[in-house]
Enzyme design. Structure first.
Site, PDB file in Angstrom:
ATOM      1  N   GLY A 109     -41.882 -41.659  20.686  1.00  0.00           N
ATOM      2  CA  GLY A 109     -40.758 -42.276  21.339  1.00  0.00           C
ATOM      3  C   GLY A 109     -40.916 -42.710  22.723  1.00  0.00           C
ATOM      4  O   GLY A 109     -41.764 -42.035  23.276  1.00  0.00           O
ATOM      5  N   SER A 158     -37.976 -34.283  22.129  1.00  0.00           N
ATOM      6  CA  SER A 158     -39.087 -33.784  23.175  1.00  0.00           C
ATOM      7  C   SER A 158     -38.468 -33.401  24.639  1.00  0.00           C
ATOM      8  O   SER A 158     -37.438 -34.220  24.980  1.00  0.00           O
ATOM      9  CB  SER A 158     -39.798 -35.431  23.331  1.00  0.00           C
ATOM     10  OG  SER A 158     -40.608 -35.162  24.467  1.00  0.00           O
ATOM     11  N   LYS A 176     -40.849 -30.365  20.815  1.00  0.00           N
ATOM     12  CA  LYS A 176     -42.077 -30.657  21.406  1.00  0.00           C
ATOM     13  C   LYS A 176     -41.723 -30.532  22.982  1.00  0.00           C
ATOM     14  O   LYS A 176     -40.605 -30.882  23.732  1.00  0.00           O
ATOM     15  CB  LYS A 176     -42.370 -32.288  21.066  1.00  0.00           C
ATOM     16  CG  LYS A 176     -43.224 -32.727  22.220  1.00  0.00           C
ATOM     17  CD  LYS A 176     -43.541 -34.288  22.053  1.00  0.00           C
ATOM     18  CE  LYS A 176     -43.829 -35.277  22.899  1.00  0.00           C
ATOM     19  NZ  LYS A 176     -44.143 -36.577  22.097  1.00  0.00           N
ATOM     20  N   GLU A 197     -50.618 -32.808  21.602  1.00  0.00           N
ATOM     21  CA  GLU A 197     -50.659 -34.159  21.684  1.00  0.00           C
ATOM     22  C   GLU A 197     -51.231 -34.405  22.957  1.00  0.00           C
ATOM     23  O   GLU A 197     -50.971 -34.138  23.886  1.00  0.00           O
ATOM     24  CB  GLU A 197     -49.295 -34.591  21.706  1.00  0.00           C
ATOM     25  CG  GLU A 197     -49.159 -35.965  21.736  1.00  0.00           C
ATOM     26  CD  GLU A 197     -47.457 -36.396  21.590  1.00  0.00           C
ATOM     27  OE1 GLU A 197     -46.764 -35.448  21.224  1.00  0.00           O
ATOM     28  OE2 GLU A 197     -47.173 -37.605  21.825  1.00  0.00           O
ATOM     29  N   ASP A 208     -51.970 -39.817  21.173  1.00  0.00           N
ATOM     30  CA  ASP A 208     -50.849 -40.539  21.426  1.00  0.00           C
ATOM     31  C   ASP A 208     -51.611 -41.909  21.936  1.00  0.00           C
ATOM     32  O   ASP A 208     -51.811 -42.920  21.652  1.00  0.00           O
ATOM     33  CB  ASP A 208     -49.828 -39.843  22.232  1.00  0.00           C
ATOM     34  CG  ASP A 208     -48.546 -40.828  22.805  1.00  0.00           C
ATOM     35  OD1 ASP A 208     -48.695 -42.059  22.638  1.00  0.00           O
ATOM     36  OD2 ASP A 208     -47.760 -40.176  23.460  1.00  0.00           O
ATOM     37  N   LYS A 258     -43.487 -30.455  27.114  1.00  0.00           N
ATOM     38  CA  LYS A 258     -44.485 -31.111  27.797  1.00  0.00           C
ATOM     39  C   LYS A 258     -45.044 -29.981  28.582  1.00  0.00           C
ATOM     40  O   LYS A 258     -44.377 -29.195  28.954  1.00  0.00           O
ATOM     41  CB  LYS A 258     -43.774 -32.160  28.673  1.00  0.00           C
ATOM     42  CG  LYS A 258     -42.853 -33.428  28.044  1.00  0.00           C
ATOM     43  CD  LYS A 258     -44.146 -34.201  27.756  1.00  0.00           C
ATOM     44  CE  LYS A 258     -43.429 -35.650  26.888  1.00  0.00           C
ATOM     45  NZ  LYS A 258     -44.396 -36.548  26.537  1.00  0.00           N
ATOM     46  N   ASP A 270     -47.052 -31.517  24.310  1.00  0.00           N
ATOM     47  CA  ASP A 270     -47.475 -32.670  24.930  1.00  0.00           C
ATOM     48  C   ASP A 270     -48.084 -32.725  26.215  1.00  0.00           C
ATOM     49  O   ASP A 270     -47.319 -32.410  27.184  1.00  0.00           O
ATOM     50  CB  ASP A 270     -46.604 -33.818  24.380  1.00  0.00           C
ATOM     51  CG  ASP A 270     -47.206 -35.155  24.703  1.00  0.00           C
ATOM     52  OD1 ASP A 270     -48.336 -35.390  25.237  1.00  0.00           O
ATOM     53  OD2 ASP A 270     -46.289 -36.389  24.599  1.00  0.00           O
ATOM     54  N   LYS A 276     -46.339 -45.276  17.962  1.00  0.00           N
ATOM     55  CA  LYS A 276     -45.488 -46.039  18.622  1.00  0.00           C
ATOM     56  C   LYS A 276     -45.548 -47.272  18.568  1.00  0.00           C
ATOM     57  O   LYS A 276     -46.568 -47.786  18.892  1.00  0.00           O
ATOM     58  CB  LYS A 276     -45.388 -45.546  20.026  1.00  0.00           C
ATOM     59  CG  LYS A 276     -45.147 -44.067  20.590  1.00  0.00           C
ATOM     60  CD  LYS A 276     -45.253 -43.880  22.019  1.00  0.00           C
ATOM     61  CE  LYS A 276     -45.259 -42.297  22.384  1.00  0.00           C
ATOM     62  NZ  LYS A 276     -45.404 -42.022  23.734  1.00  0.00           N
TER      63      LYS A 276
HETATM   64  O1  OSB Z   1     -45.879 -38.889  25.674  1.00  0.00           O
HETATM   65  O2  OSB Z   1     -44.706 -39.110  23.973  1.00  0.00           O
HETATM   66  C1  OSB Z   1     -44.762 -39.248  25.181  1.00  0.00           C
HETATM   67  C2  OSB Z   1     -41.574 -40.386  26.854  1.00  0.00           C
HETATM   68  C3  OSB Z   1     -42.181 -41.207  27.676  1.00  0.00           C
HETATM   69  C4  OSB Z   1     -43.481 -41.704  27.666  1.00  0.00           C
HETATM   70  C5  OSB Z   1     -44.368 -40.812  26.829  1.00  0.00           C
HETATM   71  C6  OSB Z   1     -43.977 -39.989  26.034  1.00  0.00           C
HETATM   72  C7  OSB Z   1     -42.521 -39.504  26.063  1.00  0.00           C
HETATM   73  C8  OSB Z   1     -41.799 -38.381  25.271  1.00  0.00           C
HETATM   74  C9  OSB Z   1     -40.496 -38.697  24.812  1.00  0.00           C
HETATM   75  O3  OSB Z   1     -42.263 -37.474  24.817  1.00  0.00           O
HETATM   76  C10 OSB Z   1     -39.919 -39.006  23.447  1.00  0.00           C
HETATM   77  C11 OSB Z   1     -38.551 -39.769  23.298  1.00  0.00           C
HETATM   78  O4  OSB Z   1     -37.789 -38.708  23.045  1.00  0.00           O
HETATM   79  O5  OSB Z   1     -38.627 -40.744  23.281  1.00  0.00           O
HETATM   80 MG    MG Z   2     -47.124 -38.137  23.842  1.00  0.00          MG
END
Ligand code: OSB
Ligand code: MG
Length: 372
Positions: free
Chosen positions: A291, A135, A161, A214, A239, A163, A189, A263
């Site tokens: 994650g 991510s 992924k 996402e 999510d 953001k 995401d 999660k």
């Molecule tokens: O939205 O998935 C998410 C990290 C912190 C809070 C929310 C998210 C995330 C990530 C990172 O996308 C995922 C990872 O590498 O742990």
């Molecule tokens: Mg997410």
């Protein structure tokens, strides 16, 4: 299972590189390490709450308070025979799922160690290896994003992924497709950054063959996500909106998503995560493991849950070195071959806790002893 002592240790570790999402930029991560003491073994888990209530309503401080005031006393109040009983025991409390999951996860680790089983096996996991993705946060510019994508593809990650947020949406996706082609497994995401007013923009994303988008809309919405899903071809993955099996059922029934990100912390523990897994399996809804920038203990829990059969899409559980100079477990999580992590086979989480690293970053600690 007899549990007479629980330790909480809060650590604060710098991330190797800052991670920006639509809700803010993180340069370090704080986590509460939970140790649950049985007669011969110690079970470990990591609370995945953030320092700020920006992903969900919890913070490290609220989670600590909930554990200290309510969950640990509750845990001490009854003798358990199986970790599945913990979520039932904690059901008196509304929400605070990350706090609940941290205690429950430590009990699951303790239980599997007592049984001499890996946590994966104890949960019913059958996969021996899992495919993993990465991510990538919001970058300062497209060039630095493309450099990161290149770097992680080079390492073999099976899903990228990125953001997105208003103003950093079509452009980064278009640039990645132009540079790396239409076939690399790519998704976006939004962490709740859009509204239905952005429908024209979200529709444009349909051109880029994304695996999914996402959580495009509000963190507490499933109704408008259904309206959105009816008007775009890109699969919607939820999510933030899914906190329980009940939520997953409603979202699937409404057509709010075609995919779910699980999660453990967000859904209140491994037992609930497994229930959602089983239900989605039955309904042919693909799932994957999300994650929260976990350190090694949380990462180990993610590997265990991701070994269940219906985790068919590469998740966000990247190797330790994607996040940390030095992780809190030994050995660290590494890829056994490009884009693949082997599910640990030793008892419990399958890693040793590296107390030296924990001591280096500790900011707060306390032990709780059962009076029973
Ligand atoms: O939205 O998935 C998410 C990290 C912190 C809070 C929310 C998210 C995330 C990530 C990172 O996308 C995922 C990872 O590498 O742990
Ligand atoms: Mg997410």
């Amino acid at each position: 299972m007899i549990i007479r002592r629980v330790d909480l240790k809060q650590i604060k570790m710098p991330l190797k590189s800052s991670f920006e999402t639509s809700f803010g930029k993180m340069t370090y991560k704080e986590m509460i390490i939970v140790s649950v003491f049985g007669e011969e073994h110690i079970g470990y888990a990591e609370c995945v709450a953030m320092p700020f209530p920006i992903y969900n309503e919890e913070t490290n401080r609220t989670a600590w308070g909930m554990m200290e005031d309510f969950l640990i006393p509750k845990l001490f109040s009854r003798r358990l025979s199986h970790p599945d009983e913990v979520s039932q025991l904690f059901s008196f409390m509304r929400r605070n799922n990350m706090a609940k999951a941290a205690i429950e996860g430590a009990v699951w680790d303790l239980y599997s160690k007592q049984q001499g089983l890996s946590l994966s096996k104890a949960l019913g996991g059958e996969l021996k290896e899992i495919e993993v993705g990465v991510s990538i946060g919001i970058e300062d510019n497209v060039n630095s994003l493309l450099r990161k994508v290149d770097h992680f593809l080079e390492q073999g990650y099976k899903k990228v992924k990125v953001k997105i947020k208003p103003g950093w949406d079509i452009e980064p996706i278009r640039a990645i497709r132009e540079r790396f082609g239409m076939e690399i497994p790519l998704m976006a995401d939004a962490n709740s950054a859009f509204t239905l007013n952005d429908l024209p923009l979200l529709k444009q994303l349909d051109r880029y063959n994304l695996l999914m988008i996402e959580q495009p809309l509000a963190h507490d919405d499933i109704v408008y996500h259904a309206k959105l899903q009816a008007q775009i071809t890109t699969p919607v993955c939820l999510d933030e909106s899914i906190h329980s099996l009940e939520d997953a059922k409603k979202a699937i029934e409404l057509g709010s998503c075609k995919i779910i990100n699980i999660k453990i912390g967000r859904v209140g523990g491994l037992t609930e995560a497994k229930r959602i897994h089983d239900y989605c399996d039955e309904k042919n809804i693909p799932i994957w493991c999300g994650g929260m920038l976990e350190a090694g203990i949380g990462r180990a829990h993610n590997l265990a849950i991701a070994s269940l059969n219906n985790f068919l899409i590469p998740g966000d559980t990247s190797a330790s070195n994607r996040y940390w100079e030095e992780d809190i477990i030994l050995p660290e999580v590494t890829m056994s071959k490009p884009g693949v992590i082997s599910v640990p086979t030793k008892a419990g989480i399958g890693f040793e806790v590296n107390d030296k690293v924990i001591e280096k970053f500790i900011v707060k600690e306390r032990s709780y002893i059962s009076e029973y």
